[in-house]
Write a protein that holds these residues in place. Structure first.
Motif, PDB file in Angstrom:
ATOM      1  N   HIS A 117      36.721  -1.270  17.749  1.00  0.00           N
ATOM      2  CA  HIS A 117      36.130  -0.051  18.295  1.00  0.00           C
ATOM      3  C   HIS A 117      36.820   0.318  19.602  1.00  0.00           C
ATOM      4  CE1 HIS A 117      33.007   2.929  19.037  1.00  0.00           C
ATOM      5  NE2 HIS A 117      32.876   2.458  20.266  1.00  0.00           N
ATOM      6  N   ILE A 118      37.138   1.605  19.730  1.00  0.00           N
ATOM      7  CA  ILE A 118      37.631   2.145  21.001  1.00  0.00           C
ATOM      8  C   ILE A 118      36.439   2.765  21.723  1.00  0.00           C
ATOM      9  CG2 ILE A 118      39.147   3.823  22.124  1.00  0.00           C
ATOM     10  CD1 ILE A 118      41.009   3.619  19.727  1.00  0.00           C
ATOM     11  N   PRO A 119      36.081   2.293  22.913  1.00  0.00           N
ATOM     12  CA  PRO A 119      34.964   2.890  23.640  1.00  0.00           C
ATOM     13  C   PRO A 119      35.404   4.143  24.386  1.00  0.00           C
ATOM     14  CG  PRO A 119      35.851   1.086  24.909  1.00  0.00           C
ATOM     15  CD  PRO A 119      36.654   1.140  23.621  1.00  0.00           C
ATOM     16  N   GLY A 120      34.459   4.748  25.063  1.00  0.00           N
ATOM     17  CA  GLY A 120      34.766   5.892  25.916  1.00  0.00           C
ATOM     18  C   GLY A 120      34.243   7.200  25.371  1.00  0.00           C
ATOM     19  N   SER A 121      33.345   7.834  26.147  1.00  0.00           N
ATOM     20  CA  SER A 121      32.790   9.135  25.777  1.00  0.00           C
ATOM     21  C   SER A 121      33.305  10.256  26.665  1.00  0.00           C
ATOM     22  CB  SER A 121      31.250   9.084  25.864  1.00  0.00           C
ATOM     23  OG  SER A 121      30.719   8.079  25.024  1.00  0.00           O
TER      24      SER A 121
END
Length: 346
Positions: A59-63
Motif C-alpha cells: 500500500h502507498i499511503p498519503g491523501s
C-alpha cells in the motif's frame, strides 16, 4: 519510480521507500508528477490497520499531494500537461441520491485516496480528474500539498455542519494539529471568538498566531473549568472535537445551552459515554462531519491560495524519511503539518 509503501500493517518499521511500478492514467485519470505531500493522522491509522478496511498490498499511503500534470487519460478535458494541481482525496460515485443532491461526502460508496485505495506519497500518482483542483502558479508546493484534507474538513465542519455565525464562541480542541489549526483560522475569519487548547507554550503561541483569542493548556488545566471561567459559566456555542473519548465529557460540559459539538474523528477512541442527560437537558446537538463536497473544497482552497488561510508546516522531510514523519505525528511533535517530498525533488 520511488514510493513510500508498506507490505504489512504494523509499526513504523514496516514503512519503506523503494521502487514501485509507475502508474499509467486510465480513462478519466491524470498522471501527476508529485512535488510535495503532507501527512495526516489518517496515514497513521491506515499503516496500523483499521477494522473493516482491507487495502491492496503493498500500500502507498498519503491523501495529500500537489504536483504538475504529466499526462492525462482518455476523456480528461479539465487538465493538460504542465498544469499545477492538488489532490482532494474524497472519492464519490456521482450517481447515488446523495451525490445527485450535491452531497458527495455522504456518498454511499464514499472512500478516501490513501486510506481505502493506494495514495499519493510517491514520485508519480495517477488520480481521477475529479479529485484534482487547480493550483495557481505562485503557490508554494509545501502549501499546495498540505492544505486540502485539513482545510476542507474544518471548513465543512464549521461553515456547513455547525453553521457558525459572527460573534459566536467556538472552542477548538487540539489546535496544534492539522484540522485544529485550520479550524482556528476559519472560525476567526468568520468573526467568532475563538478558544483553543494545546499542550505546550509554543503550541499555544502558534494557536494565538492563527487567530485564537483565548488559549488553554489542557495538560495543566481542566479545559471545561477554564471555559466556564472565561465565559462567566455560559459556555461556548460550538465545540470542534476530533479527539474523542479523552475529551468528549468535558466538551459537553463546555457547551452553552443549545450548543453544537461537531466531530470529524476520534483519535483517542470512538466510544465515550453518550452523556444523554446533558444533551437532552441542555438541548445540545452532536454533529458528525466527513471531508467536504467539491464546491466546499473549491471555496476553502481559494482562500488558501490567496493567503487568507495558511497551512502551517512544522517540518519538510524527504520521502525516504517517511518513518520519521510518522513518528512526529504520533508523538505530537510541533505545530501544524509534516510535509514529505520525493527525494528527487530535494
Amino acid at each position: 519510480m520511488k514510493a513510500v509503501q508498506f507490505a504489512d500493517h504494523g509499526d513504523r518499521d514496516v514503512i519503506e521507500y523503494g521502487e514501485f511500478p509507475e502508474p499509467d492514467p486510465d480513462r478519466g485519470e491524470v498522471l501527476v508528477d508529485v512535488k510535495a505531500g503532507a501527512l495526516n493522522h489518517l496515514d497513521i491509522w491506515t499503516r496500523r490497520g483499521m477494522p473493516g478496511i482491507d487495502v491492496e498490498m503493498p500500500h502507498i499511503p498519503g491523501s495529500d499531494a500537489a504536483g504538475v500534470v504529466e499526462a492525462v487519460g482518455e476523456g480528461v478535458t479539465r487538465f493538460e500537461p504542465g498544469d499545477h494541481v492538488a489532490v482532494s482525496a474524497g472519492v464519490s460515485c456521482g450517481n447515488c441520491e446523495f451525490c445527485r443532491n450535491g452531497e458527495e461526502s455522504l456518498c454511499v460508496s464514499f472512500h478516501i485516496i490513501g486510506e481505502h485505495v493506494r495514495g499519493v506519497h510517491a514520485e508519480k500518482a495517477s488520480v481521477p480528474a475529479e479529485n484534482l483542483v487547480p493550483v495557481p502558479d505562485g503557490v508554494d508546493w509545501e502549501v499546495a500539498g498540505s492544505a486540502s484534507l485539513v482545510f476542507q474538513t474544518a471548513w465543512r465542519m464549521l461553515q456547513t455542519r455547525a453553521d457558525i455565525e459572527a460573534g459566536e464562541k467556538v472552542l477548538v480542541l487540539g489546535a496544534s494539529g492539522g484540522v485544529g489549526h485550520a479550524a482556528v483560522q476559519i472560525a476567526d475569519h468568520a468573526g467568532c471568538e475563538v478558544f483553543a487548547t494545546a499542550s505546550t507554550e509554543e503550541k499555544l503561541a502558534h494557536a494565538e498566531d492563527c487567530g485564537a483569542d483565548h488559549v488553554i493548556d489542557y495538560e495543566a488545566n481542566d479545559f471545561a473549568d477554564e471555559i466556564a471561567a472565561l465565559t462567566g459559566k455560559r459556555g461556548v456555542d460550538v465545540v470542534v472535537d476530533h479527539v474523542g473519548e479523552a475529551t468528549y465529557p468535558n466538551s459537553l460540559k463546555s457547551m452553552a445551552k443549545g450548543g453544537r459539538l461537531v466531530t470529524c474523528g476520534a483519535t483517542t477512541g470512538p466510544n465515550p459515554g453518550a452523556g444523554l442527560n446533558r444533551i437532552f437537558w441542555n438541548q445540545l446537538s452532536v454533529i458528525g462531519s466527513t471531508m467536504a463536497t467539491p464546491g466546499e473544497v473549491d471555496d476553502v482552497l481559494e482562500l488558501v491560495w490567496d493567503g487568507t488561510f495558511e497551512p502551517r508546516v512544522r517540518e519538510v522531510l524527504p520521502m525516504s524519511e517517511a518513518a520519521r514523519a510518522h513518528e512526529m505525528i504520533e508523538n505530537r511533535e510541533g505545530f501544524g503539518k509534516v510535509v514529505v517530498r520525493p527525494d528527487s525533488e530535494l
